[in-house]
Design a protein around this motif. Sequence first.
Motif, mmCIF file in Angstrom:
data_model
loop_
_atom_site.group_PDB
_atom_site.id
_atom_site.type_symbol
_atom_site.label_atom_id
_atom_site.label_comp_id
_atom_site.label_asym_id
_atom_site.label_seq_id
_atom_site.Cartn_x
_atom_site.Cartn_y
_atom_site.Cartn_z
ATOM 1 N N GLY A 68 0.788 -1.228 0.000
ATOM 2 C CA GLY A 68 0.000 0.000 0.000
ATOM 3 C C GLY A 68 0.819 1.276 0.000
ATOM 4 N N ASP A 69 1.827 1.355 0.846
ATOM 5 C CA ASP A 69 2.647 2.566 0.917
ATOM 6 C C ASP A 69 3.496 2.743 -0.332
ATOM 7 O OD1 ASP A 69 1.662 3.324 3.328
ATOM 8 O OD2 ASP A 69 3.396 2.757 4.524
ATOM 9 N N ASN A 70 4.038 1.634 -0.829
ATOM 10 C CA ASN A 70 4.945 1.725 -1.973
ATOM 11 C C ASN A 70 4.271 2.283 -3.221
ATOM 12 O OD1 ASN A 70 6.810 0.637 -0.272
ATOM 13 N ND2 ASN A 70 7.009 -1.330 -1.319
ATOM 14 N N VAL A 71 3.034 1.852 -3.493
ATOM 15 C CA VAL A 71 2.388 2.310 -4.720
ATOM 16 C C VAL A 71 2.010 3.789 -4.649
ATOM 17 C CG1 VAL A 71 1.505 0.020 -5.290
ATOM 18 C CG2 VAL A 71 0.081 1.598 -3.977
ATOM 19 N N ARG A 72 1.888 4.310 -3.438
ATOM 20 C CA ARG A 72 1.558 5.728 -3.300
ATOM 21 C C ARG A 72 2.776 6.635 -3.523
ATOM 22 N NH1 ARG A 72 -3.218 7.751 -1.613
ATOM 23 N NH2 ARG A 72 -4.862 6.286 -1.058
ATOM 24 N N HIS A 73 3.932 6.043 -3.711
ATOM 25 C CA HIS A 73 5.111 6.827 -4.074
ATOM 26 C C HIS A 73 5.175 7.080 -5.578
ATOM 27 C CE1 HIS A 73 6.661 5.780 -0.027
ATOM 28 N NE2 HIS A 73 7.359 6.880 -0.172
ATOM 29 N N GLY A 74 4.398 6.338 -6.353
ATOM 30 C CA GLY A 74 4.481 6.483 -7.807
ATOM 31 C C GLY A 74 3.133 6.391 -8.476
ATOM 32 N N CYS A 76 0.163 5.813 -7.569
ATOM 33 C CA CYS A 76 -0.969 6.512 -6.944
ATOM 34 C C CYS A 76 -0.509 7.730 -6.150
ATOM 35 C CB CYS A 76 -1.749 5.545 -6.052
ATOM 36 S SG CYS A 76 -2.454 4.146 -6.961
ATOM 37 N N GLY A 77 0.611 8.283 -6.542
ATOM 38 C CA GLY A 77 1.169 9.432 -5.834
ATOM 39 C C GLY A 77 0.325 10.688 -5.931
ATOM 40 N N ASP A 78 -0.595 10.720 -6.888
ATOM 41 C CA ASP A 78 -1.442 11.903 -7.060
ATOM 42 C C ASP A 78 -2.742 11.817 -6.270
ATOM 43 O OD1 ASP A 78 -2.204 9.738 -8.722
ATOM 44 O OD2 ASP A 78 -3.420 11.084 -9.951
ATOM 45 N N THR A 83 -12.645 9.316 0.375
ATOM 46 C CA THR A 83 -13.317 8.077 -0.023
ATOM 47 C C THR A 83 -13.148 7.816 -1.509
ATOM 48 O OG1 THR A 83 -14.953 8.312 1.748
ATOM 49 C CG2 THR A 83 -15.530 6.868 -0.101
ATOM 50 N N GLN A 84 -13.297 8.861 -2.318
ATOM 51 C CA GLN A 84 -13.167 8.725 -3.767
ATOM 52 C C GLN A 84 -11.737 8.356 -4.166
ATOM 53 O OE1 GLN A 84 -14.546 12.134 -5.957
ATOM 54 N NE2 GLN A 84 -13.823 11.363 -7.930
ATOM 55 N N ASP A 85 -10.755 9.017 -3.550
ATOM 56 C CA ASP A 85 -9.356 8.734 -3.883
ATOM 57 C C ASP A 85 -8.949 7.330 -3.438
ATOM 58 O OD1 ASP A 85 -9.052 11.147 -5.074
ATOM 59 O OD2 ASP A 85 -7.651 11.987 -3.622
ATOM 60 N N ARG A 86 -9.436 6.906 -2.297
ATOM 61 C CA ARG A 86 -9.084 5.565 -1.813
ATOM 62 C C ARG A 86 -9.682 4.495 -2.728
ATOM 63 N NH1 ARG A 86 -9.397 5.344 4.734
ATOM 64 N NH2 ARG A 86 -8.321 3.400 4.329
ATOM 65 N N ARG A 87 -10.872 4.756 -3.228
ATOM 66 C CA ARG A 87 -11.481 3.810 -4.165
ATOM 67 C C ARG A 87 -10.697 3.782 -5.470
ATOM 68 N NH1 ARG A 87 -16.172 1.055 -4.933
ATOM 69 N NH2 ARG A 87 -16.891 0.786 -7.073
ATOM 70 N N GLU A 88 -10.265 4.943 -5.944
ATOM 71 C CA GLU A 88 -9.464 5.001 -7.162
ATOM 72 C C GLU A 88 -8.120 4.310 -6.961
ATOM 73 O OE1 GLU A 88 -7.875 5.902 -10.966
ATOM 74 O OE2 GLU A 88 -9.893 5.562 -10.178
ATOM 75 N N ASN A 89 -7.556 4.449 -5.769
ATOM 76 C CA ASN A 89 -6.308 3.775 -5.434
ATOM 77 C C ASN A 89 -6.446 2.262 -5.614
ATOM 78 O OD1 ASN A 89 -3.572 3.682 -4.114
ATOM 79 N ND2 ASN A 89 -4.717 2.609 -2.532
ATOM 80 N N ILE A 90 -7.525 1.708 -5.082
ATOM 81 C CA ILE A 90 -7.748 0.269 -5.185
ATOM 82 C C ILE A 90 -8.049 -0.129 -6.628
ATOM 83 C CG2 ILE A 90 -9.242 -1.642 -4.466
ATOM 84 C CD1 ILE A 90 -7.242 -0.661 -2.340
ATOM 85 N N ARG A 91 -8.789 0.711 -7.354
ATOM 86 C CA ARG A 91 -9.087 0.401 -8.756
ATOM 87 C C ARG A 91 -7.800 0.283 -9.570
ATOM 88 N NH1 ARG A 91 -9.263 2.046 -13.677
ATOM 89 N NH2 ARG A 91 -8.214 3.999 -13.177
ATOM 90 N N ARG A 92 -6.890 1.234 -9.367
ATOM 91 C CA ARG A 92 -5.618 1.196 -10.100
ATOM 92 C C ARG A 92 -4.813 -0.043 -9.737
ATOM 93 N NH1 ARG A 92 -3.247 7.419 -9.793
ATOM 94 N NH2 ARG A 92 -5.163 8.489 -10.481
ATOM 95 N N ILE A 93 -4.782 -0.356 -8.451
ATOM 96 C CA ILE A 93 -4.044 -1.541 -8.008
ATOM 97 C C ILE A 93 -4.667 -2.794 -8.615
ATOM 98 C CG2 ILE A 93 -3.348 -2.934 -6.018
ATOM 99 C CD1 ILE A 93 -1.946 -0.176 -6.426
ATOM 100 N N GLY A 94 -5.980 -2.821 -8.668
ATOM 101 C CA GLY A 94 -6.655 -3.969 -9.270
ATOM 102 C C GLY A 94 -6.282 -4.147 -10.730
ATOM 103 N N GLU A 95 -6.241 -3.049 -11.466
ATOM 104 C CA GLU A 95 -5.861 -3.118 -12.883
ATOM 105 C C GLU A 95 -4.405 -3.570 -13.036
ATOM 106 O OE1 GLU A 95 -7.675 -2.948 -15.455
ATOM 107 O OE2 GLU A 95 -9.520 -1.913 -14.849
#
Length: 205
Positions: A68-74, A76-78, A83-95
Amino acid sequence: MTTTSVANEENIVWHQHLINKQFRAEQKKQKPAVLWFTGLSGAGKSTIAGALETRLANAGFHTYLLDGDNVRHGLCGDLGFSTQDRRENIRRIGELAKLMADAGLIVLSAFISPHQAERELVKDLLEEGEFIEIYVNTRLEVCEQRDPKGLYKKARAGEIQHFTGIDSEYQPPLNPALELLAGEYTPSELAEQCIALLKEREIIG
């Protein structure tokens, strides 16, 4: 133009290459899978996933650990923590996990992912049987005692808003493939439980 509208453009078509998922998986002598470790902050998700990846890699299997922390360095860094951003974070990780599974990898994903809908979103991206939900069940008081990043202390002091387990809910999995009691066993013992599951499902030999 939004991500959704781009994906729906009629001129954008998925290109099927000759080397496919089945070939890549057979080449690696394993079945692709996404092990989704979910639980509270400090539950031990990343520690257990790391112990499992070490075991798998040493046995010759091909893996990748998404933390979780690592992907937010790149990737999902934006994104923030609304709630909306956290859902988008998971969507990107899922893809991303879907692409890695297509590469024939065993993907270990360690994310709080507090809502059932988010986890179902990832499951729906993958083929039947590829999504393996693992609930790292650690009591809130144990997570708070560990508090490796000092986040619970900040949340209790009101310095962090909408923190899972404090002022934002966590929805435990309804029917996880595996429930790990992280407060009662060592990471090595919990990794062994994961290995047993992977063998049972014939992900690994």
